[in-house]
Design a protein around this motif. Structure first.
Motif, mmCIF file in Angstrom:
data_model
loop_
_atom_site.group_PDB
_atom_site.id
_atom_site.type_symbol
_atom_site.label_atom_id
_atom_site.label_comp_id
_atom_site.label_asym_id
_atom_site.label_seq_id
_atom_site.Cartn_x
_atom_site.Cartn_y
_atom_site.Cartn_z
ATOM 1 N N PRO A 1 11.145 -7.987 6.927
ATOM 2 C CA PRO A 1 12.260 -6.887 6.450
ATOM 3 C C PRO A 1 12.582 -5.663 7.151
ATOM 4 O O PRO A 1 13.785 -4.879 6.335
ATOM 5 N N SER A 2 11.183 -4.935 8.016
ATOM 6 C CA SER A 2 12.150 -3.659 8.286
ATOM 7 C C SER A 2 12.843 -3.605 9.589
ATOM 8 O O SER A 2 13.591 -2.924 10.006
ATOM 9 N N ILE A 3 13.576 -5.463 9.306
ATOM 10 C CA ILE A 3 14.227 -5.860 11.037
ATOM 11 C C ILE A 3 15.530 -5.725 10.393
ATOM 12 O O ILE A 3 16.760 -6.322 10.693
ATOM 13 N N ALA B 1 4.237 -11.433 12.941
ATOM 14 C CA ALA B 1 4.719 -11.164 11.988
ATOM 15 C C ALA B 1 2.861 -10.441 11.761
ATOM 16 O O ALA B 1 1.971 -11.155 10.725
ATOM 17 N N LYS B 2 3.422 -8.760 11.392
ATOM 18 C CA LYS B 2 2.094 -7.818 11.375
ATOM 19 C C LYS B 2 1.075 -8.406 10.127
ATOM 20 O O LYS B 2 -0.414 -7.754 9.860
ATOM 21 N N VAL B 3 2.028 -8.410 8.660
ATOM 22 C CA VAL B 3 1.073 -8.908 7.823
ATOM 23 C C VAL B 3 -0.122 -9.678 7.691
ATOM 24 O O VAL B 3 -0.667 -8.948 6.117
ATOM 25 N N MET B 4 -0.682 -10.008 8.602
ATOM 26 C CA MET B 4 -1.711 -11.029 8.243
ATOM 27 C C MET B 4 -2.793 -10.982 9.595
ATOM 28 O O MET B 4 -1.540 -10.609 10.645
HETATM 29 P P1 ADP Z 1 -1.660 -3.175 5.317
HETATM 30 O O1 ADP Z 1 -1.460 -1.783 5.729
HETATM 31 O O2 ADP Z 1 -1.373 -3.760 4.419
HETATM 32 O O3 ADP Z 1 -2.226 -4.038 6.467
HETATM 33 P P2 ADP Z 1 0.377 -4.245 7.138
HETATM 34 O O4 ADP Z 1 1.545 -2.907 7.471
HETATM 35 O O5 ADP Z 1 -0.531 -4.603 8.572
HETATM 36 O O6 ADP Z 1 -0.080 -3.408 5.595
HETATM 37 O O7 ADP Z 1 1.655 -5.053 7.430
HETATM 38 C C1 ADP Z 1 2.793 -4.815 6.493
HETATM 39 C C2 ADP Z 1 3.964 -4.674 7.084
HETATM 40 O O8 ADP Z 1 3.882 -6.021 8.049
HETATM 41 C C3 ADP Z 1 5.272 -4.992 6.012
HETATM 42 O O9 ADP Z 1 5.221 -4.026 5.938
HETATM 43 C C4 ADP Z 1 6.285 -5.301 7.386
HETATM 44 O O10 ADP Z 1 7.123 -4.545 7.824
HETATM 45 C C5 ADP Z 1 5.564 -6.228 8.389
HETATM 46 N N1 ADP Z 1 5.444 -7.490 8.265
HETATM 47 C C6 ADP Z 1 6.351 -7.967 9.670
HETATM 48 N N2 ADP Z 1 6.834 -9.570 9.672
HETATM 49 C C7 ADP Z 1 6.615 -9.803 8.430
HETATM 50 C C8 ADP Z 1 6.487 -10.747 7.383
HETATM 51 N N3 ADP Z 1 6.884 -12.215 8.194
HETATM 52 N N4 ADP Z 1 6.070 -10.663 6.491
HETATM 53 C C9 ADP Z 1 5.630 -9.724 5.841
HETATM 54 N N5 ADP Z 1 5.887 -8.479 6.499
HETATM 55 C C10 ADP Z 1 6.106 -8.205 7.499
#
Ligand code: ADP
Ligand code: ASP
Ligand code: MG
Length: 404
Positions: A183-185, A208-211
């Motif tokens: 969502p940041s892009i 995708a950084k989320v996981m």
């Molecule tokens: P946390 O601190 O909870 O571990 P992260 O920064 O590691 O969070 O991951 C969350 C971030 O991943 C989001 O803020 C988002 O910008 C980024 N991100 C990248 N791709 C995706 C995606 N496909 N779906 C959700 N978030 C994503």
């Protein structure tokens, strides 16, 4: 009674106000009668700050001491959260990786978890205590502190869910769940309700950084379903589950990207067996990861050109290695390019839908985005482009594959 593993990322514990918000979530789940193990990341920015300090000391900071340093971020957040929960009238205690212990291999800065001793925490939560575990860290057989790679608290959570036989593993973060793209892009990114382990692993590995990719891999191996959700809303997030539990397989589920890629092209090498091995062996031995590889042959079939991509930070070292091995490789010319991005579309339904490839390329061509390299697998197509075109490419593909 259920046993829950709740993991809170850096942005979820980024301030004292946010930590108090986490206390409320934990309290609610506890009052519902659940047994709770919380896993925490360092407060947002903390790990990067520590990393920066190590670089100020040395560009080659000792890896074992780096793990001691970086793991301290999670010591702070786990203690603050445990203290805040106790202050709110509940019984809580923090555990660092070595105290449990969470046993890992000796591969510092990207260790894998080998085992977790469960007795003490098991006893504590069975009496209603709330266990707070510092994520991202473990201890090796040499009794040294290890860390699990950037984003590694996700892996801590999955492993804890496995070893404690948890009923659910919830990853709380700063977005609604796993979205169709970052969502940041692209503000148009939409939440995905269900995604398969395989698709999530591709999404994570492709940027995708989320996981964390290793965490997704671990959950896939042990079939531990994950619920990625927001710390700041009660809405359900994304379930990462087995593919057989997903009925509607979309052609394209999501789009990922990674920046800071570089490309090296070696022209005019002799086209005979062993040449590619001669090029890539010394690079691999220096722990440099090769990503995309393209080889093409001259019209007379005698010479070949080999192009490959690496991370930008490895470019200088890679060029030096090739230069050093010039005697064996015998090339005519070498060129390189930095500031490149890899943009990927991912979807399990791709296997059954021909035409995705040309649709992707046409869509980029319509925006005058030049493709520098391509790589594919059964469920993803990646293209290499100029880094400053990343957002444009992601938005275009997001529209083309109707992910809005
Ligand atoms: P946390 O601190 O909870 O571990 P992260 O920064 O590691 O969070 O991951 C969350 C971030 O991943 C989001 O803020 C988002 O910008 C980024 N991100 C990248 N791709 C995706 C995606 N496909 N779906 C959700 N978030 C994503
Ligand atoms: N604090 C570590 C990092 O920033 C681990 C994590 O957040 O999961 O990479
Ligand atoms: Mg994370």
């Amino acid at each position: 009674m259920k046993r829950l593993v709740l993991k809170f990322g850096g942005t979820s514990v980024g301030s004292i106000t946010k930590i108090k918000n986490v206390v409320n979530i934990v309290k609610k789940k506890h009052e519902e009668g659940n047994q709770i193990i919380v896993v925490v990341s360092a407060m947002s920015g903390a790990t990067n700050d520590l990393m920066k300090k190590s670089h100020e000391v040395s560009e080659n900071f000792n890896v074992k001491e780096l793990d001691v340093l970086l793991s301290s971020g999670e010591q702070v957040s786990s203690a603050l959260l445990a203290g805040a929960i106790i202050d709110a009238g509940m019984n809580a205690r923090s555990w660092l990786g070595w105290q449990i212990p969470i046993i890992t291999d000796n591969n510092h800065s990207s260790s894998q978890i080998k085992g977790i001793v469960t007795d003490e925490i098991e006893k504590f939560i069975s009496k209603g205590g709330i266990a707070i575990v510092a994520g991202f860290q473990g201890i090796s057989s040499e009794k040294r502190i290890t860390t699990l790679g950037r984003g590694g608290s996700d892996l801590s959570a999955v492993a804890i869910a496995k070893f404690f036989n948890a009923n659910s593993c919830e990853i709380y973060t700063d977005v609604e769940g796993v979205l169709s793209t970052d969502p940041s892009i692209n503000k148009e990114a939409k939440k995905i309700d269900k995604i398969s382990y395989e698709e999530m692993l591709e999404m994570s590995s492709l940027g995708a950084k989320v996981m964390q990719p290793s965490a997704v891999q671990a959950s896939m191996v042990d079939n531990i379903s994950i619920h990625v959700r927001s710390t700041f809303s009660e809405k359900p997030g994304t379930k990462i589950i087995s593919e057989s539990d997903i009925i509607n397989k979309k052609t394209v589920t999501g789009i990922a990207y990674s920046k800071n890629n570089a490309k090296v092209s070696i022209f005019g090498v002799v086209d005979k067996p062993g040449v590619a091995a001669d090029i890539f062996e010394p690079i691999g031995k220096n722990n440099i990861n090769i990503d995309m590889v393209i080889q093409n042959t001259s019209l007379d079939g005698k010479k070949a050109n080999i192009t490959f991509t690496i991370k930008e930070e490895d470019l200088k070292k890679t060029l030096n290695i090739i230069e050093k091995n010039k005697e064996e490789i015998k090339y005519e010319k070498i060129t390189h390019d930095a500031k490149l991005a890899k943009v990927s579309i991912i979807g399990a339904g791709m296997i059954a839908s021909p035409g995705v490839t040309h649709k992707m390329f046409r869509s980029l061509a319509n925006e005058k985005i030049n493709i520098l390299a391509i790589s594919t697998s059964e469920i993803k197509i990646s293209v290499l482009i100029k880094e400053d075109l990343t957002q444009k490419a992601v938005k275009t593909l997001h529209n083309t594959f109707k992910l809005n």
